[in-house]
Write a protein that holds these residues in place. Structure first.
Motif, PDB file in Angstrom:
ATOM      1  N   TYR A 233      48.554  18.208  15.257  1.00 28.65           N
ATOM      2  CA  TYR A 233      49.521  17.617  14.506  1.00 28.65           C
ATOM      3  C   TYR A 233      49.254  17.195  13.139  1.00 28.65           C
ATOM      4  N   GLU A 394      53.861  16.547  12.483  1.00 31.97           N
ATOM      5  CA  GLU A 394      54.553  18.052  12.570  1.00 31.97           C
ATOM      6  C   GLU A 394      53.207  18.924  12.894  1.00 31.97           C
ATOM      7  N   GLU A 398      57.285  22.218  15.339  1.00 32.78           N
ATOM      8  CA  GLU A 398      58.170  21.057  15.561  1.00 32.78           C
ATOM      9  C   GLU A 398      57.732  20.121  14.473  1.00 32.78           C
ATOM     10  N   THR A 399      58.784  18.975  14.113  1.00 32.21           N
ATOM     11  CA  THR A 399      58.594  18.064  13.582  1.00 32.21           C
ATOM     12  C   THR A 399      59.085  16.720  14.222  1.00 32.21           C
ATOM     13  N   TYR A 400      58.401  15.653  14.359  1.00 34.69           N
ATOM     14  CA  TYR A 400      58.765  14.243  14.872  1.00 34.69           C
ATOM     15  C   TYR A 400      58.961  13.310  13.925  1.00 34.69           C
ATOM     16  N   ILE A 421      53.986  12.038  24.418  1.00 37.55           N
ATOM     17  CA  ILE A 421      54.417  13.074  24.065  1.00 37.55           C
ATOM     18  C   ILE A 421      53.508  14.312  23.767  1.00 37.55           C
ATOM     19  N   SER A 427      59.070  14.817  27.403  1.00 37.77           N
ATOM     20  CA  SER A 427      59.983  15.084  26.597  1.00 37.77           C
ATOM     21  C   SER A 427      60.293  13.840  25.733  1.00 37.77           C
ATOM     22  N   LEU A 428      61.103  14.252  24.443  1.00 37.37           N
ATOM     23  CA  LEU A 428      61.358  13.124  23.403  1.00 37.37           C
ATOM     24  C   LEU A 428      61.992  11.768  24.311  1.00 37.37           C
ATOM     25  N   LYS A 482      63.113  15.181  17.179  1.00 35.69           N
ATOM     26  CA  LYS A 482      62.166  16.245  17.446  1.00 35.69           C
ATOM     27  C   LYS A 482      62.954  17.751  16.602  1.00 35.69           C
ATOM     28  N   HIS A 484      63.084  21.139  15.718  1.00 36.01           N
ATOM     29  CA  HIS A 484      62.790  22.461  16.095  1.00 36.01           C
ATOM     30  C   HIS A 484      62.700  23.603  15.011  1.00 36.01           C
ATOM     31  N   TYR A 489      68.077  20.194  16.559  1.00 39.80           N
ATOM     32  CA  TYR A 489      67.547  18.978  16.647  1.00 39.80           C
ATOM     33  C   TYR A 489      67.699  18.371  18.142  1.00 39.80           C
ATOM     34  N   ASN A 490      66.462  17.727  18.661  1.00 37.28           N
ATOM     35  CA  ASN A 490      66.648  16.615  19.681  1.00 37.28           C
ATOM     36  C   ASN A 490      66.529  15.079  19.133  1.00 37.28           C
TER      37      ASN A 490
END
Length: 505
Positions: A233, A394, A398-400, A421, A427-428, A482, A484, A489-490
């Motif tokens: 990342y 990222e 994915e990007t957080y 994570i 999970s988020l 998060k 995708h 998005y999450n």
């Protein structure tokens, strides 16, 4: 089991009304930047003890075209800042602790560069709440109650906020007027118009050493985020004068030490985490300051050689107590691929205690190290060391964005959630709600006070490490997203602070 929400656009903030206001802006054709200003303004009204236009703000975002953008919206001390008086008195509240507030300038920059909706439309939710009233939440009630003894001496604070209790209807009509003025005349009216003159006069009448020129010359600035990597990342954080580098240093110390290969509930891992955090904070307090006054190469302390040596040998006589102050962080995202992390604060609950036009003003000057000849020494027209920061991570898929209310504790909280994570396959939502462990006081390498949430299932006989209730507000309040590659998005909000994530397709 805990879950987040999924959608093509969404908002996660500390309270439902703010998240809903942002979602409505998105539903009405606005983008994530429009929604961010709307959420920010609603939080400023409903949680006035955490942040608002008397305080600062920072942004870290990724646009739909893949650009990482960052903005430093922190203010400077006055050109007539009484340095000797400040060092001698070491005030925590009151007129000497106020710096120029930078949040409205951040709104201005966001709207000028990325906004798509009329400001009056963006602010209509906040203006309505301030003008027509809103129910006082338990959070606001608790902040008033816990702050009363230290703030009752400030007459404007006492008359504006001091009598409210849970369930009362609070109205902030003067705050509403200010929002109407800046939405009609422009954001700069707050800094260099008739409104600015009114505010500065009323600040000076309460003993604040500040001038019109301090406001009229204030500008925040786009900044280049700091970068490093962790297990594939790319990591980004806000540069000094923020403590963003402390998060990156702590994550690299975790990676190089190998503690992330140990079981999650290992007390040995947690004790090692505390020691690594202490090393990172020690560097923060040596080096982080306003880069206009003190420059150092942040990548030196992010280098492998420096960090490996830091793990092997770390000695300090520094005595430090880390505090979790009131801040609010939120996230907005839209169907165009924009994701925005936004944090705002007035530092202590209700900041300095000075209130003008229903607006509490921050006490950020106490971020200065109250001694001379230190990189973070107080000086006129200088930004203090700032606790606000945001983590963006990222890879190709994915990007957080991870952020929180947490004060000094923020680097630990960001690091814990991210390693949950990446290293522990959570999970988020699971990563946010997993048990936390925080060091809050130390001397050298000796842990004087730390806390572990009970749900981790650890028992130990150490008077300096307390087992605290699960989902305790004392260990931060996280919002995260998060994004995708597939375009959805999450979002997740921390139950510790009553956060709410909303999304739709």
């Amino acid at each position: 089991m805990v879950f987040g929400v999924i959608g093509r656009e969404g908002v996660s903030s500390q309270i439902y009304t703010a998240s809903l206001a942002g979602l409505r802006v998105l539903e009405n054709g606005g983008n994530a930047f429009d929604a961010a200003i709307a959420v920010s303004s609603v939080l400023s009204i409903m949680l006035p003890y955490t942040g608002g236009i008397g305080g600062d703000g920072f942004l870290l975002a990724k646009t739909g075209n893949g650009e990482i953008i960052a903005y430093n919206g922190s203010g400077r001390s006055s050109r007539i800042f009484p340095v000797d008086k400040f060092i001698l008195g070491r005030p925590e509240r009151g007129p000497l602790t106020i710096t120029v507030p930078g949040l409205v300038d951040l709104w201005d920059w966001v709207w000028e560069n990325y906004g798509s909706k009329d400001p009056l439309e963006i602010f209509k939710y906040a203006i309505s709440l301030a003008e027509n009233g809103f129910y006082v939440s338990e959070q606001l009630n608790n902040a008033i109650h816990s702050s009363y003894s230290s703030l009752q001496q400030y007459s404007m604070w006492k008359s504006t906020f001091g009598a409210y209790r849970t369930g009362d209807i609070a109205r902030l009509p003067r705050y509403a007027r200010v929002l109407k003025i800046i939405s009609r005349r422009g954001f700069r009216e707050f800094y260099e118009g008739k409104l600015a003159e009114e505010i500065i006069e009323k600040l000076r009448n309460q003993g604040v050493p500040i001038t019109y020129e301090d406001f009229s010359t204030h500008k925040g600035e786009p900044v280049n985020p700091l970068k490093t990597n962790y297990k594939g990342y790319k990591l980004f954080e806000l540069p000094p004068n923020t403590q963003g580098i402390t998060t990156l240093e702590l994550l690299k110390l975790i990676e190089y030490s190998g503690i992330n290969t140990k079981p999650y509930d290992s007390i040995e891992r947690i004790i090692e985490f505390f020691n690594l955090a202490i090393a990172a904070y020690d560097d923060r307090d040596k080096y982080v300051a306003d880069p206009s006054y003190y420059r150092f190469d942040p990548y030196k302390i992010l280098s492998r050689k420096y960090l490996v040596d830091r793990i092997k040998e770390f000695a300090s006589n520094r005595n430090n107590e880390l505090t979790s102050m009131d801040t609010t962080f939120f996230i907005t995202s839209d169907r165009y691929g924009n994701i925005v992390g936004f944090i705002q604060s007035i530092f202590y609950p209700f900041g300095s205690g000075i209130v003008v036009e229903d607006i509490p003003f921050q006490n950020r000057a106490i971020g200065f190290t109250p001694e001379k000849n230190h990189p973070n020494s107080p000086a006129p027209r200088k930004r203090p060391k700032h606790t606000l920061s945001i983590l963006l991570a990222e890879n190709d898929e994915e990007t957080y964005i991870i952020g929180c209310a947490g004060g000094d504790l923020r680097p630990q909280i960001h690091s814990i959630v991210f390693t949950n994570i990446v290293d522990y396959n959570m999970s988020l939502a699971e990563a946010i709600h997993a048990p936390r462990y925080i060091v809050t006081k130390y001397h050298g390498r000796q842990i004087l006070r730390a806390a572990i949430e009970r749900s981790l299932g650890i028992s130990l006989n150490n008077e300096n490490i307390k087992i605290i209730d699960a989902l305790s507000r004392s260990v931060g309040n996280v919002q995260a997203i998060k994004a995708h590659k597939k375009g959805y998005y999450n979002l997740a909000a921390d139950l510790r602070g009553g956060g709410i994530a909303l999304a739709h397709n």
